[in-house]
Design a protein around this motif. Sequence first.
Motif, PDB file in Angstrom:
ATOM      1  N   GLY A 198     -43.862 -18.412  -3.568  1.00 60.74           N
ATOM      2  CA  GLY A 198     -42.921 -19.414  -3.748  1.00 60.74           C
ATOM      3  C   GLY A 198     -42.720 -20.321  -2.616  1.00 60.74           C
ATOM      4  O   GLY A 198     -42.278 -21.631  -2.781  1.00 60.74           O
ATOM      5  N   PHE A 199     -43.584 -19.893  -1.560  1.00 63.25           N
ATOM      6  CA  PHE A 199     -43.484 -20.885  -0.277  1.00 63.25           C
ATOM      7  C   PHE A 199     -44.908 -21.644  -0.273  1.00 63.25           C
ATOM      8  O   PHE A 199     -45.977 -20.899  -0.500  1.00 63.25           O
ATOM      9  CB  PHE A 199     -43.396 -19.860   0.886  1.00 63.25           C
ATOM     10  N   THR A 200     -44.765 -22.830   0.161  1.00 61.16           N
ATOM     11  CA  THR A 200     -46.022 -23.767   0.155  1.00 61.16           C
ATOM     12  C   THR A 200     -45.986 -24.530   1.560  1.00 61.16           C
ATOM     13  O   THR A 200     -44.854 -24.913   2.130  1.00 61.16           O
ATOM     14  CB  THR A 200     -46.038 -24.628  -0.840  1.00 61.16           C
ATOM     15  N   PHE A 201     -47.002 -24.495   2.264  1.00 63.62           N
ATOM     16  CA  PHE A 201     -47.336 -25.369   3.480  1.00 63.62           C
ATOM     17  C   PHE A 201     -48.313 -26.205   3.096  1.00 63.62           C
ATOM     18  O   PHE A 201     -49.540 -25.881   2.636  1.00 63.62           O
ATOM     19  CB  PHE A 201     -47.496 -24.273   4.570  1.00 63.62           C
ATOM     20  N   GLY A 202     -48.153 -27.517   3.180  1.00 63.40           N
ATOM     21  CA  GLY A 202     -49.419 -28.351   3.043  1.00 63.40           C
ATOM     22  C   GLY A 202     -49.419 -29.511   3.891  1.00 63.40           C
ATOM     23  O   GLY A 202     -48.763 -29.707   4.607  1.00 63.40           O
ATOM     24  N   LEU A 203     -50.635 -30.246   3.722  1.00 57.78           N
ATOM     25  CA  LEU A 203     -51.109 -31.342   4.767  1.00 57.78           C
ATOM     26  C   LEU A 203     -51.501 -32.186   3.803  1.00 57.78           C
ATOM     27  O   LEU A 203     -52.378 -32.131   2.518  1.00 57.78           O
ATOM     28  CB  LEU A 203     -52.228 -30.870   5.536  1.00 57.78           C
ATOM     29  N   LEU A 204     -51.301 -33.598   3.983  1.00 51.80           N
ATOM     30  CA  LEU A 204     -51.774 -34.609   3.052  1.00 51.80           C
ATOM     31  C   LEU A 204     -51.981 -35.867   4.021  1.00 51.80           C
ATOM     32  O   LEU A 204     -51.534 -36.164   4.879  1.00 51.80           O
ATOM     33  CB  LEU A 204     -50.900 -34.855   1.633  1.00 51.80           C
ATOM     34  N   GLN A 205     -52.899 -36.854   3.241  1.00 51.46           N
ATOM     35  CA  GLN A 205     -52.946 -38.253   3.991  1.00 51.46           C
ATOM     36  C   GLN A 205     -53.367 -39.222   3.048  1.00 51.46           C
ATOM     37  O   GLN A 205     -53.937 -38.797   1.953  1.00 51.46           O
ATOM     38  CB  GLN A 205     -54.171 -37.901   5.172  1.00 51.46           C
ATOM     39  N   THR A 206     -53.334 -40.672   3.511  1.00 49.54           N
ATOM     40  CA  THR A 206     -53.809 -41.543   2.453  1.00 49.54           C
ATOM     41  C   THR A 206     -54.610 -42.557   3.295  1.00 49.54           C
ATOM     42  O   THR A 206     -54.572 -42.325   4.442  1.00 49.54           O
ATOM     43  CB  THR A 206     -52.717 -42.342   2.135  1.00 49.54           C
ATOM     44  N   ASP A 207     -55.388 -43.395   2.706  1.00 51.88           N
ATOM     45  CA  ASP A 207     -56.020 -44.323   3.486  1.00 51.88           C
ATOM     46  C   ASP A 207     -55.382 -45.742   3.620  1.00 51.88           C
ATOM     47  O   ASP A 207     -56.049 -46.749   4.048  1.00 51.88           O
ATOM     48  CB  ASP A 207     -57.591 -44.528   2.800  1.00 51.88           C
ATOM     49  N   LEU A 208     -54.085 -45.860   3.211  1.00 53.07           N
ATOM     50  CA  LEU A 208     -53.537 -46.873   3.328  1.00 53.07           C
ATOM     51  C   LEU A 208     -53.315 -47.501   4.813  1.00 53.07           C
ATOM     52  O   LEU A 208     -52.879 -46.482   5.703  1.00 53.07           O
ATOM     53  CB  LEU A 208     -51.860 -46.812   2.818  1.00 53.07           C
ATOM     54  N   ASP A 209     -53.549 -48.569   5.102  1.00 55.75           N
ATOM     55  CA  ASP A 209     -53.304 -49.056   6.626  1.00 55.75           C
ATOM     56  C   ASP A 209     -51.786 -48.732   7.194  1.00 55.75           C
ATOM     57  O   ASP A 209     -51.733 -48.296   8.551  1.00 55.75           O
ATOM     58  CB  ASP A 209     -53.657 -50.369   6.690  1.00 55.75           C
ATOM     59  N   ALA A 210     -50.995 -48.939   6.394  1.00 54.82           N
ATOM     60  CA  ALA A 210     -49.506 -48.684   7.073  1.00 54.82           C
ATOM     61  C   ALA A 210     -48.991 -47.394   6.824  1.00 54.82           C
ATOM     62  O   ALA A 210     -47.971 -47.211   7.225  1.00 54.82           O
ATOM     63  CB  ALA A 210     -48.596 -49.647   6.082  1.00 54.82           C
ATOM     64  N   ASP A 211     -49.744 -46.440   6.312  1.00 56.96           N
ATOM     65  CA  ASP A 211     -49.270 -45.014   5.866  1.00 56.96           C
ATOM     66  C   ASP A 211     -50.421 -44.062   6.069  1.00 56.96           C
ATOM     67  O   ASP A 211     -50.674 -43.426   5.043  1.00 56.96           O
ATOM     68  CB  ASP A 211     -48.601 -44.959   4.622  1.00 56.96           C
ATOM     69  N   ASP A 212     -51.266 -44.233   7.098  1.00 56.33           N
ATOM     70  CA  ASP A 212     -52.321 -43.247   7.129  1.00 56.33           C
ATOM     71  C   ASP A 212     -52.325 -42.150   8.007  1.00 56.33           C
ATOM     72  O   ASP A 212     -53.200 -41.429   8.451  1.00 56.33           O
ATOM     73  CB  ASP A 212     -53.751 -44.011   7.494  1.00 56.33           C
ATOM     74  N   ASP A 213     -51.056 -41.784   8.336  1.00 54.00           N
ATOM     75  CA  ASP A 213     -51.020 -40.545   9.431  1.00 54.00           C
ATOM     76  C   ASP A 213     -51.065 -39.461   8.548  1.00 54.00           C
ATOM     77  O   ASP A 213     -50.619 -39.385   7.491  1.00 54.00           O
ATOM     78  CB  ASP A 213     -49.581 -40.872   9.880  1.00 54.00           C
ATOM     79  N   LEU A 214     -51.404 -38.139   9.183  1.00 59.51           N
ATOM     80  CA  LEU A 214     -51.692 -36.901   8.643  1.00 59.51           C
ATOM     81  C   LEU A 214     -50.096 -36.340   8.553  1.00 59.51           C
ATOM     82  O   LEU A 214     -49.415 -36.309   9.417  1.00 59.51           O
ATOM     83  CB  LEU A 214     -52.268 -35.902   9.375  1.00 59.51           C
ATOM     84  N   LYS A 215     -49.687 -36.063   7.445  1.00 54.02           N
ATOM     85  CA  LYS A 215     -48.421 -35.552   7.065  1.00 54.02           C
ATOM     86  C   LYS A 215     -48.330 -34.033   6.717  1.00 54.02           C
ATOM     87  O   LYS A 215     -49.245 -33.540   6.091  1.00 54.02           O
ATOM     88  CB  LYS A 215     -47.709 -36.537   5.798  1.00 54.02           C
ATOM     89  N   ALA A 216     -47.253 -33.379   7.136  1.00 54.98           N
ATOM     90  CA  ALA A 216     -47.229 -31.844   6.806  1.00 54.98           C
ATOM     91  C   ALA A 216     -45.611 -31.734   6.039  1.00 54.98           C
ATOM     92  O   ALA A 216     -44.838 -32.514   6.360  1.00 54.98           O
ATOM     93  CB  ALA A 216     -47.229 -31.051   8.001  1.00 54.98           C
ATOM     94  N   TYR A 217     -45.675 -30.664   5.319  1.00 61.64           N
ATOM     95  CA  TYR A 217     -44.607 -30.267   4.649  1.00 61.64           C
ATOM     96  C   TYR A 217     -44.419 -28.973   4.384  1.00 61.64           C
ATOM     97  O   TYR A 217     -45.509 -28.246   4.116  1.00 61.64           O
ATOM     98  CB  TYR A 217     -44.280 -31.194   3.083  1.00 61.64           C
ATOM     99  N   VAL A 218     -43.319 -28.145   4.188  1.00 58.96           N
ATOM    100  CA  VAL A 218     -43.197 -27.015   3.490  1.00 58.96           C
ATOM    101  C   VAL A 218     -42.144 -26.998   2.509  1.00 58.96           C
ATOM    102  O   VAL A 218     -41.365 -27.992   2.554  1.00 58.96           O
ATOM    103  CB  VAL A 218     -42.627 -26.137   4.732  1.00 58.96           C
ATOM    104  N   SER A 219     -41.986 -26.288   1.594  1.00 56.16           N
ATOM    105  CA  SER A 219     -41.120 -26.115   0.702  1.00 56.16           C
ATOM    106  C   SER A 219     -41.024 -24.513  -0.149  1.00 56.16           C
ATOM    107  O   SER A 219     -41.979 -23.749   0.317  1.00 56.16           O
ATOM    108  CB  SER A 219     -41.866 -26.914  -0.638  1.00 56.16           C
ATOM    109  N   TYR A 220     -40.151 -24.521  -0.841  1.00 56.33           N
ATOM    110  CA  TYR A 220     -39.829 -23.099  -1.403  1.00 56.33           C
ATOM    111  C   TYR A 220     -39.557 -23.511  -2.750  1.00 56.33           C
ATOM    112  O   TYR A 220     -38.641 -24.390  -3.346  1.00 56.33           O
ATOM    113  CB  TYR A 220     -38.904 -22.362  -0.851  1.00 56.33           C
TER     114      TYR A 220
END
Length: 226
Positions: A198-220
Amino acid sequence: MNKKKYVPVLALLALSLTPLASQAEVTANVAASSNYYWRGITQSDDGAAVSGGIDYASDTGFYAGTWLSNIDFGDAASTSYEMDLYAGFAGSIDDIGYDVGYIYYAYPDAEGDIGFGEIYGSVSWQWLSAGASYLVNAENDATDEEDMLYLELNASFTILKDTELALHFGHSSGDTVEEWYGEDTSYIDYGVSVSKSGFTFGLLQTDLDADDDLKAYVSYSLDFEL
């Protein structure tokens, strides 16, 4: 305005297309996440989100459900929660799974009419799935263009014991994308997640100029039968 979600599940990037149970059933789900992302874009202004839903699935392959989550679009729109309504038909032919349906994203407490709907379809084989979603209707304040196509490719593997590794690649295109995000008429989002119990750790990213930072999240998340 920003908007969200694969069949509504916060924690998972991979699309699941397993055959439905042999008898009709009603299930529920609840989840908490450090952020709520939809196609690589935060829907909670980079804040935490709590969500939950109820689903009905029959032995014919028909399913329907609803899902809710708190949201925060900042200055883009004044609304505090999202309610999704969806229905479709899923099953398998030999080793190929399929899923077709319609989903409507509603914002009941929004100041304007910003809801919209998409038709979607996907196919899966073993650990790989591919899907497409297309905007088919939108309320007056949602978009002037009504032109948005989302294509995605997902893979899911079991690693170690009871641990799932999921990979995701998505591509958004159309005039609505340009209207919402103010850049080119297309962008890509991609990510990787690891889930267990049930636990998740994830990384995601886009190629949008205004929102291209690497993002991390955790969830249950938790699923249970009613």
